[in-house]
Design a protein around this motif. Structure first.
Motif, short mmCIF file in Angstrom:
data_model
loop_
_atom_site.label_atom_id
_atom_site.label_comp_id
_atom_site.label_asym_id
_atom_site.label_seq_id
_atom_site.Cartn_x
_atom_site.Cartn_y
_atom_site.Cartn_z
N LEU A 121 0.92 -1.19 0.06
CA LEU A 121 0.01 -0.05 0.08
C LEU A 121 0.82 1.12 0.25
N TRP A 122 1.93 1.25 0.57
CA TRP A 122 2.95 2.41 0.79
C TRP A 122 4.37 2.11 0.63
N PRO A 123 4.53 1.65 -0.85
CA PRO A 123 5.93 1.29 -1.20
C PRO A 123 7.19 2.22 -0.85
N SER A 124 6.61 3.66 -0.61
CA SER A 124 7.71 4.57 -0.18
C SER A 124 8.21 4.37 1.36
N LYS A 125 7.26 3.53 2.07
CA LYS A 125 7.93 3.61 3.35
C LYS A 125 8.70 2.32 3.72
N LEU A 126 9.44 2.64 4.74
CA LEU A 126 10.30 1.40 5.40
C LEU A 126 9.70 0.71 6.19
N VAL A 127 9.30 -0.61 5.81
CA VAL A 127 8.38 -1.64 6.57
C VAL A 127 9.46 -2.51 7.33
N PHE A 128 9.25 -2.81 8.42
CA PHE A 128 10.04 -3.91 9.00
C PHE A 128 9.06 -4.56 10.23
N THR A 129 9.40 -5.87 10.21
CA THR A 129 8.58 -6.78 11.57
C THR A 129 9.76 -6.94 12.61
N TYR A 130 9.31 -7.06 13.62
CA TYR A 130 10.20 -7.20 14.72
C TYR A 130 9.65 -8.61 15.62
N GLN A 131 10.05 -9.72 15.53
CA GLN A 131 9.48 -10.97 15.86
C GLN A 131 10.24 -11.82 16.61
N GLY A 132 9.95 -12.65 17.55
CA GLY A 132 10.57 -13.51 18.42
C GLY A 132 10.61 -14.90 17.81
N ASP A 133 11.37 -15.84 18.54
CA ASP A 133 11.42 -17.06 17.78
C ASP A 133 10.28 -17.91 17.94
N GLY A 134 9.48 -18.09 19.10
CA GLY A 134 8.26 -18.47 19.08
C GLY A 134 7.44 -17.95 18.13
N ASP A 135 7.30 -16.77 17.89
CA ASP A 135 6.55 -15.98 16.91
C ASP A 135 6.86 -16.54 15.42
N LEU A 136 7.90 -16.22 15.25
CA LEU A 136 8.53 -16.19 13.69
C LEU A 136 8.46 -17.89 13.24
N ALA A 137 9.38 -18.55 14.18
CA ALA A 137 9.77 -19.97 13.65
C ALA A 137 8.78 -20.97 14.17
N CYS A 138 7.68 -20.59 14.65
CA CYS A 138 6.56 -21.64 15.13
C CYS A 138 5.37 -21.18 14.73
N ILE A 139 4.60 -20.27 15.56
CA ILE A 139 3.17 -20.07 15.10
C ILE A 139 3.36 -19.46 13.42
N GLY A 140 4.42 -18.71 13.35
CA GLY A 140 4.22 -17.97 11.98
C GLY A 140 5.15 -18.37 10.92
N THR A 141 5.76 -19.50 11.10
CA THR A 141 6.34 -20.25 9.91
C THR A 141 5.99 -19.85 8.60
N ALA A 142 4.74 -20.14 8.29
CA ALA A 142 4.00 -20.36 6.92
C ALA A 142 4.39 -18.84 6.49
N GLU A 143 3.61 -17.72 7.30
CA GLU A 143 3.59 -16.20 6.99
C GLU A 143 5.37 -15.89 6.56
N THR A 144 6.08 -16.26 7.62
CA THR A 144 7.46 -15.78 7.31
C THR A 144 8.04 -16.57 5.93
#
Ligand code: TPP
Length: 255
Positions: free
Chosen positions: A92-115
């Protein structure tokens, strides 16, 4: 006599808190890596002049409260879903700097697919991945990243490969994906490591602004409260046990 006014003269100033970091008292345990990484992110955003053009996605876990400390725009995401939300925001806003900040439980378990899918799509975002080897906020349960033999609240005898399987190296998986541009693993346990981590965050943020694809910066971190160690012991334990399994350095750099 040296007065305060002498010390704060611009020529005497050697260090100052990033302007983006406000005065809210941090909730992190003493020795936690999160606060150090928050500061690096704030410094990089300021050095890039992106203070009013950055959107952070904060999911669930100790990381969620980052929005209390950094005065940029934030969007909260459900557990594990930050990369999907970041995709939408960046498109939606390609000119913005967009980042996520995630823990390992969040990123490597429940969010594996999204990641994996966000990285593989090559969305021009940066994922900052704080890997402390456990679910910190909820009391130190085993995560997919927990080392074999490591004791946690849910594997008090230590992680057993026959019962729990192997720890996952999600960063190495990310490096295999066509959509990733820069994939690196860093830490913040020493001044030298902090400098390297900051350079890595800068490179990832610059890549995501110049359309090179998706970027993943893993920070191997301590959770001394969850690990039930002093901050100093946790750093030593991390160097001795985490670094051999999660070696530091760049894994992929498309240039
Ligand atoms: C859908 C959903 N499931 C479970 C939880 C409970 N929960 C809150 S924080 C958390 C652990 C987060 O651990 P991690 O992502 O490793 O981050 P840390 O706290 O270690 O920084 C869990 C399981 C939740 N809030 N929402």
């Amino acid at each position: 006599m040296i007065t305060r006014e002498d010390i704060i003269k611009p020529e005497n100033l050697v260090y100052q808190k990033p302007v983006l970091m406000n005065d809210n008292a941090m909730h992190y345990c003493p020795g936690c890596s999160h606060g150090v990484v928050h500061k690096l992110i704030a410094e990089v955003i300021e050095e890039m002049g992106m203070e009013d053009k950055t959107i952070g996605i904060s999911p669930v876990g100790c990381a969620v409260f980052m929005y209390n400390y950094l005065d940029i725009d934030w969007q909260e995401a459900a557990h594990g879903r930050a990369p999907a939300v970041a995709t939408a925001i960046k498109r939606l806003w390609p000119s913005k700097l967009v980042f996520t900040y995630q823990g390992d439980g969040d990123l490597a378990c429940i969010g594996t697919a999204e990641t994996i899918h966000a990285l593989n799509r090559g969305d021009n975002i940066t994922i900052i991945f704080i890997n402390n080897g456990i679910y910190g906020m909820t009391g130190g349960q085993m995560a997919p990243t927990t080392l074999l033999g490591m004791k946690t609240a849910t594997c008090p005898e230590g992680r057993d490969v026959h019962l729990h399987g192997y720890p996952i190296k999600i960063t190495e998986i990310a490096a295999q994906l066509e959509g990733t541009s820069y994939v690196t693993r860093q830490s913040v346990q020493s001044v030298a490591a902090i400098r390297k981590a900051k350079k890595a965050i800068r490179k990832a943020f610059e890549n995501s602004m110049s359309g090179k694809g998706s970027n993943l910066v893993e920070i191997v971190s301590t959770c001394n409260a969850g690990w039930k160690m002093t901050p100093v012991d946790a750093n030593t334990w991390m160097e001795k046990n985490m670094f051999p399994f999660y070696p530091l350095g760049d894994i992929k750099d498309k240039e």
